[in-house]
Design a protein around this motif. Structure first.
Motif, short mmCIF file in Angstrom:
data_model
loop_
_atom_site.label_atom_id
_atom_site.label_comp_id
_atom_site.label_asym_id
_atom_site.label_seq_id
_atom_site.Cartn_x
_atom_site.Cartn_y
_atom_site.Cartn_z
N PHE A 1 5.63 4.09 2.60
CA PHE A 1 5.56 2.63 2.65
C PHE A 1 5.83 2.12 4.06
CE2 PHE A 1 5.18 1.88 -1.75
CZ PHE A 1 4.88 0.53 -1.88
N MET B 1 7.74 -7.37 3.53
CA MET B 1 8.24 -6.93 2.22
C MET B 1 8.05 -5.43 2.02
SD MET B 1 9.25 -8.56 -0.57
CE MET B 1 9.23 -8.46 -2.34
N GLY B 2 6.89 -4.94 2.40
CA GLY B 2 6.60 -3.52 2.18
C GLY B 2 7.55 -2.64 2.95
N ILE C 1 10.91 -2.61 1.22
CA ILE C 1 10.94 -1.75 0.02
C ILE C 1 10.95 -0.28 0.44
CG2 ILE C 1 9.54 -1.00 -1.93
CD1 ILE C 1 9.13 -3.79 -2.67
N GLY D 1 2.99 2.89 6.18
CA GLY D 1 1.83 2.07 5.85
C GLY D 1 1.93 0.66 6.40
N PHE D 2 3.13 0.11 6.41
CA PHE D 2 3.27 -1.28 6.83
C PHE D 2 3.54 -1.46 8.31
CE2 PHE D 2 3.32 -1.98 2.39
CZ PHE D 2 2.84 -3.26 2.23
#
Lengths: 489, 203
Positions: A185, A210-211, A214, A188-189
């Motif tokens: 995550f 947000m990503g 998390i 990815g972000f």
């Protein structure tokens, strides 16, 4: 410029020398073990060599200490923080290995693979401490965990040991999966795996996405499992009870220090920009661990299980320092971990020598009347227990003092209050051991003589615990230097 | 065309992954799992990640799933007793699953792909994607840029091997093993004996 041309030069090997030495040593000893004649002597000799190599590696760590050095394209970092943590890990690894060799001989389960797996686990922990990249972090963690899964089930003819190994393996893989999920995550972000790049990219956006948050949460959960912080503690009592005592001693020390080091580095480094978010999570972990560690240990009758809950509680106290999230807090955490290491080495030295008529015992009741049969050992254990309970002027009091001061200075009163209350509760079960030793009638005596390594460890740790208040500056100065490496400027 | 292929692969993948956990026969579960892997490999191909697609087929469908199948067939696992208590765990498990699902939906829904400044935030120089293949690019960085990770992964695999041997190898007595040395030192002189047998005398 293409990458291929840029990267053909050899990376700087000097910072990784301690790890490199340990890996080569483990491979060499593996060969020696496989081809030497199988027998009692072989495993002992290999164990001693492993201890020797850990010591040399420790010397290399110390001599290489300097400023921040990164190598392997920024994947690996050495700084004062990593030096501090690596010394703690190498001390706990080599001392527990030293103590476990005679124990394993007595139990007739000594095999040459044991010291080698301990070596590999130690290398994994050193890599965790020095990780400066999400992938390097995961691989170090996995190298460590794989070795630990195997040594948890090391006594394979014992059903409880195999159950412990299996449980640890299944739950540990789940935690690793969570951690990887979080790392993907974050990647990815942000598009980054390196910690420096992550820190830049997360601080750059005015609000971390947000990503990424998390992802960070999943990474914290994965590491909290390795730390056995509540609510990721379920495996701890069973594994500590089921595994052979030397393995329990090793589990209680080195992996926790490594996981804590990694958590501190990840949270104060790349994720510092989202401190507001992770501070709450770490705070909840800390409070839950302190409370469970205090109350669940009250009814235990097995000393290894008791130590498991005690270690959960201690992790909670150490996490107070992290949840404060500033220099004083991390300083408190480092001091806490060091004193925790010293105290636990002493306590496990006694657990390893609990043997009546050649048979192992693990019950707390088996300690009754120890003061009459073995007054010196009882006195040492009493000092260690008083210290664990946090009675001044013993070392354990100061370790708690530093984290509580950090919490109070940052106006986190709830944490400090919960900490003080739970340490009052936990004082009950530490003092109960002292009561059993001094006021109960002796049932049976422990077998003498203690092995030399165990006796030395016990003596050294009780002297440090008793005398720490006389001259604390050496530890404080080192810890301060280590903390300063994490908070530049 | 891409969209049609995507929906075909995705639908089959989802349906067969549901069948993996609902199938009564464990062998069918494993076969459905292989089907999932093949479809996911197809999805990877659509994304242009041909290396990942091939690795998925070779490693997962080829090795891991076959291993599963082996174990399932050898152990003759009866799945029905394992299912007992499924309903009692359903509420808490379902709740956690729902929370996770909601979180993931929130994340992906709130994901705005930045236009333009994505290039500004990456620190590496971007390669010319049209001229390069996945496999070639991985090969270029695997042993150079990521040599540290590569070596560490190798050591982790070695540890797994040591562990497997340590936990399962038992030295049994009375096992006849091939001893190459003994075979080689055997000569005609000490193994072959010529005997004169009298006619009609028997041995």
């Amino acid at each position: 410029m293409t990458w291929g041309l840029m990267m053909t030069e050899l990376p700087d090997f000097l910072p990784v020398l301690p790890e490199f030495l340990l890996i080569c040593a483990a491979l060499g000893l593996l060969m020696a073990g496989a081809f030497l004649r199988e027998g009692k002597a072989a495993s002992d000799v290999i164990g001693l060599w492993a201890v020797l190599f850990m010591t040399v590696s420790g010397l290399l760590v110390v001599s290489g200490s300097g400023g921040n050095i990164t190598t392997f394209n920024g994947m690996f970092i050495t700084d004062h923080f990593s030096v501090f943590m690596k010394i703690l890990i190498l001390v706990s690894g080599s001392v527990t290995l030293m103590m476990s060799l005679p124990w394993l001989q007595d139990e007739r389960i000594s095999k040459f693979e044991f010291p080698i797996l301990v070596l590999f686990a130690t290398v994994g922990m050193l890599m965790m401490v020095s990780a400066n990249d999400l992938m390097a972090m995961y691989l170090g963690l996995e190298l460590q965990s794989l070795s630990l899964y195997v040594i948890a089930a090391y006594h394979r003819d014992n059903s409880r040991a195999t159950e412990a190994g299996m449980k640890y393996f299944v739950l540990g893989s789940l935690a690793s999966g969570l951690l990887l999920f979080g790392a993907s995550f974050v990647y990815g972000f942000t598009g980054q795996t390196e910690f420096d790049g992550l820190a830049k990219s997360l601080a750059g956006v005015d609000k971390a996405s947000m990503g990424a948050i998390i992802g960070a949460v999943f990474i914290i959960f994965g590491l909290a499992f390795k730390l056995s912080a509540v609510p990721f503690h379920m495996w701890t009592p069973d594994v500590y009870e089921g595994a052979p005592a030397p393995v329990t001693a090793f589990f209680a020390l080195a992996p926790k220090i490594a996981a804590m080091a990694l958590l501190v580095r990840v949270l104060t480094g790349p994720f510092m920009a989202m401190a507001e978010q992770w501070q709450q999570i770490v705070m909840i972990l800390a409070m839950a661990s302190m409370i469970l560690g205090a109350f669940a240990a009250l009814n235990q009758t097995n000393i290894k299980r008791l130590m498991a809950y005690s270690s959960i509680g201690h992790v909670g106290y150490a996490l107070i320092g992290l949840s404060v999230g500033n220099m004083i807090g991390v300083l408190g955490l480092l001091v806490y971990l060091t004193i925790y290491l010293v105290m636990n080495l002493g306590v496990f030295a006694i657990i390893l020598s609990m043997r009546q008529k050649g048979r192992l015992t693990e019950g707390i009741e088996d300690l009754s009347g120890l003061a009459k049969t073995q007054p010196l050992m009882a006195a040492a254990l009493a000092a260690l227990m008083f210290s664990m309970a946090g009675i001044p002027p013993l070392a354990g009091f100061f370790s708690k003092l530093y984290v509580f001061i950090a919490a109070i200075e940052s106006q986190m009163y709830v944490l400090a209050i919960v900490g003080v209350l739970t340490s009052v509760v936990s004082a009950f079960y530490y003092l109960r051991i002292i009561k059993i030793m001094y006021f109960d009638e002796p049932v049976e005596t422990f077998d003498k003589p203690l092995s030399r390594a165990v006796a030395l460890t016990l003596a050294a740790s009780s002297i440090v615990v008793l005398g720490f208040f006389l001259y604390p500056p050496p530890l404080l100065m080192q810890a301060e230097e280590a903390t300063a490496a994490l908070f530049p400027g | 065309m891409h969209y049609i292929m995507f929906y075909i692969f995705a639908t089959i993948a989802i349906i067969s992954s549901i069948r993996v956990i609902t199938a009564r026969n464990p062998v069918h579960s494993v076969l459905f799992l292989i089907l999932v892997f093949c479809n996911v490999a197809g999805l990877f191909l659509l994304l242009g990640a041909e290396f990942l697609a091939m690795v998925l087929i070779i490693v997962y469908a080829g090795a891991v799933a076959v291993l599963f199948l082996f174990v399932v067939m050898m152990l003759d696992i009866n799945i029905v007793p394992l299912r007992e208590g499924f309903l009692s765990y359903l509420p808490i498990g379902g709740l956690i699953g729902m929370i996770l699902l909601v979180e993931l939906v929130m994340v992906t829904a709130g994901w705005v792909i930045p236009t333009g400044n994505l290039l500004a935030t990456t620190t590496h120089d971007l390669p010319n994607t049209a001229a390069l293949t996945n496999t070639e690019e991985l090969g270029k960085v695997l042993y150079t840029r990521y040599v540290y990770q590569f070596q560490t992964a190798g050591i982790a695999l070695l540890v797994a091997m040591i562990g497997a041997i340590l936990l399962t190898l038992r030295s049994r007595s009375g096992v006849r093993r091939q001893s190459v040395t003994r075979q080689l030192v055997r000569t005609k002189a000490n193994s072959l004996e010529l005997k004169k047998v009298q006619t009609r005398g028997g041995v």
